[in-house]
Design a protein around this motif. Structure first.
Motif, mmCIF file in Angstrom:
data_model
loop_
_atom_site.group_PDB
_atom_site.id
_atom_site.type_symbol
_atom_site.label_atom_id
_atom_site.label_comp_id
_atom_site.label_asym_id
_atom_site.label_seq_id
_atom_site.Cartn_x
_atom_site.Cartn_y
_atom_site.Cartn_z
ATOM 1 N N GLY A 294 0.726 -1.250 -0.068
ATOM 2 C CA GLY A 294 -0.084 0.062 -0.016
ATOM 3 C C GLY A 294 0.948 1.277 0.012
ATOM 4 O O GLY A 294 0.724 2.033 -0.742
ATOM 5 N N TYR A 295 1.842 1.330 1.023
ATOM 6 C CA TYR A 295 2.722 2.739 0.951
ATOM 7 C C TYR A 295 3.474 2.733 -0.449
ATOM 8 O O TYR A 295 3.728 3.806 -0.786
ATOM 9 C CB TYR A 295 3.649 2.309 2.140
ATOM 10 N N ASN A 296 3.739 1.616 -0.958
ATOM 11 C CA ASN A 296 4.568 1.425 -2.202
ATOM 12 C C ASN A 296 3.653 2.023 -3.283
ATOM 13 O O ASN A 296 4.064 2.818 -4.155
ATOM 14 C CB ASN A 296 5.190 0.392 -2.505
ATOM 15 N N GLN A 297 2.306 1.765 -3.355
ATOM 16 C CA GLN A 297 1.457 2.363 -4.306
ATOM 17 C C GLN A 297 1.390 3.703 -4.487
ATOM 18 O O GLN A 297 1.321 4.371 -5.396
ATOM 19 C CB GLN A 297 0.114 1.348 -4.189
ATOM 20 N N GLN B 260 4.488 5.544 -5.467
ATOM 21 C CA GLN B 260 4.738 5.575 -6.965
ATOM 22 C C GLN B 260 3.941 6.654 -7.511
ATOM 23 O O GLN B 260 4.196 7.352 -8.504
ATOM 24 C CB GLN B 260 4.416 4.187 -7.547
ATOM 25 N N ILE B 261 2.711 6.758 -6.802
ATOM 26 C CA ILE B 261 1.779 7.865 -7.363
ATOM 27 C C ILE B 261 2.301 9.232 -7.223
ATOM 28 O O ILE B 261 2.486 10.271 -7.964
ATOM 29 C CB ILE B 261 0.130 7.731 -6.843
ATOM 30 N N LEU B 262 2.835 9.446 -6.025
ATOM 31 C CA LEU B 262 3.445 10.656 -5.534
ATOM 32 C C LEU B 262 4.502 11.028 -6.560
ATOM 33 O O LEU B 262 4.742 12.167 -6.843
ATOM 34 C CB LEU B 262 3.783 10.812 -4.245
ATOM 35 N N HIS C 298 -5.127 8.251 -1.368
ATOM 36 C CA HIS C 298 -5.427 7.461 -0.131
ATOM 37 C C HIS C 298 -4.965 6.002 0.056
ATOM 38 O O HIS C 298 -5.194 5.071 -1.174
ATOM 39 C CB HIS C 298 -7.244 7.384 0.328
ATOM 40 N N MET C 299 -4.203 5.788 0.982
ATOM 41 C CA MET C 299 -3.658 4.240 0.687
ATOM 42 C C MET C 299 -4.910 3.205 0.971
ATOM 43 O O MET C 299 -5.547 3.293 1.986
ATOM 44 C CB MET C 299 -2.503 4.264 1.940
ATOM 45 N N PRO C 300 -4.676 2.214 0.179
ATOM 46 C CA PRO C 300 -5.716 1.140 0.209
ATOM 47 C C PRO C 300 -5.434 0.205 1.667
ATOM 48 O O PRO C 300 -4.335 0.018 2.200
ATOM 49 C CB PRO C 300 -5.526 0.179 -1.058
#
Length: 336
Positions: free
Chosen positions: A131-134, A137-139, A248-250
């Motif tokens: 989740g944090y890595n997703q 990646q977006i940021l 928002h983190m899943p």
């Protein structure tokens, strides 16, 4: 060729890592264990399949059959083991914290730089969470603009009466302290703690919940709620408000259910279940990097930054004021 590992500290997390490194991950094996208690060392050696056991740090670190070291002992004992591994020129993975004081963390940083080798990784496993890595990646795509506000929660069902107010920083918020400045690629400059009304489920030595505010060099504000007696579950959330959108983190995936007039989605109850995959990815990455003499995860410098930030938050718990966070400039050694 396998990485031959000596594991120090055979308590709960040590046993978990023995099972992980010996029976689950690839290209590694435990060849020796060490614990201050003979019974603990013997039990862990048996768990690992009958490997060698020791009761002192220098013996296991300097064993010629040990290529690298994993430190799972209590935080106050980390410094000795890490410095011993650095002196022996062996890669070392240490569970958090790097050490229990910022001064000891700085000593480890200086020793590693003097060795000329990148040897130390700190076990901040959230950097390996999907989740944090997703979110990162977006940021990092810059499509949402600069981060302005980060809102987080770190909620736990309950804690024991031995858990006190400073532990909300050292044992709980320490994970956000590390992962959040990495997530938004920024540095902390100040900390403040607000104390709301204390829950009836707390005790005299613990103010719970707490609101921890961290300000970054760019001016972003991090709002972290730490609530360790929330009763309903282990609830980790992270939302980043940017110039052109919100990320928002899943949460971990659970099935939604309809039953007895309710529509509900379960909430995780255990920290170890929530981040179990992160531990696997983290240690496999460390093994692969150690085999080629590299460190890709949280470094000794990250451990030092976390310690300085934690000290500022604990001081802010006492004063209620905005306390400065001064780490100095990251040495070139850690920018390589």
């Amino acid at each position: 060729m396998e990485l031959r590992i000596g594991l120090i500290g055979c308590g709960a997390i040590g046993k978990e890592h023995i099972k992980r490194l010996q029976y689950k991950l690839q290209r590694c094996r435990i060849v020796a264990v060490s614990d201050v208690l003979e019974s603990g060392a013997k039990a862990a050696a048996e768990l690992a399949g009958g490997v060698k056991w020791y009761m002192d740090v220098p013996s296991i670190v300097n064993d010629p059959e040990v290529d690298a070291v994993v430190v799972c002992s209590p935080g106050f004992a980390h410094k000795e083991a890490i410095l011993c591994a650095i002196e022996a020129g062996k890669p070392v993975f240490t569970e958090k914290p790097l050490a229990t004081t910022a001064a000891d963390c700085r000593e480890i940083v200086e020793a590693e730089m003097a060795s000329g080798k990148h040897l130390v990784q700190v076990g901040f496993m959230r950097r390996y969470d999907r989740g944090y890595n997703q979110v990162k990646q977006i940021l990092d795509s810059n499509e949402f603009g600069a981060p302005l506000i980060v809102k987080c929660t770190h909620r736990n069902p309950e804690v024991g009466t031995n858990y006190d107010t400073p532990m909300a920083v050292h044992d709980t918020a320490i994970h956000e302290i590390d992962v959040l400045h990495w997530l938004i690629d920024d540095e902390y400059v100040s900390a403040q703690v607000l104390m709301p009304k204390t829950t009836k489920y707390s005790h005299p030595a613990l103010k719970d919940p707490q609101i921890m505010l961290l300000k970054t060099k760019s001016g972003a504000i991090i709002d972290l709620e730490v609530f360790v007696n929330c009763k309903f579950g282990y609830d980790i959330n992270c939302e980043v408000i940017c110039e052109e959108g919100v990320v928002h983190m899943p949460a971990p995936s659970f099935p939604s259910v309809r039953r007895a007039g309710y529509y509900a989605t379960p909430i995780e109850q255990s920290w170890i279940n929530r981040f179990i995959d992160s531990y696997d990815v983290e240690l496999q990455n460390w093994v692969d990097c150690a085999k080629r003499g590299a460190v890709e995860g949280p470094t000794a410098w990250d451990g030092y930054v976390a310690a300085v930030t934690a000290d500022a938050l604990v001081k802010a718990q006492q004063t209620g004021a905005e306390e400065p966070i001064v780490t100095g400039v990251m040495p070139a050694f850690y920018r390589q």
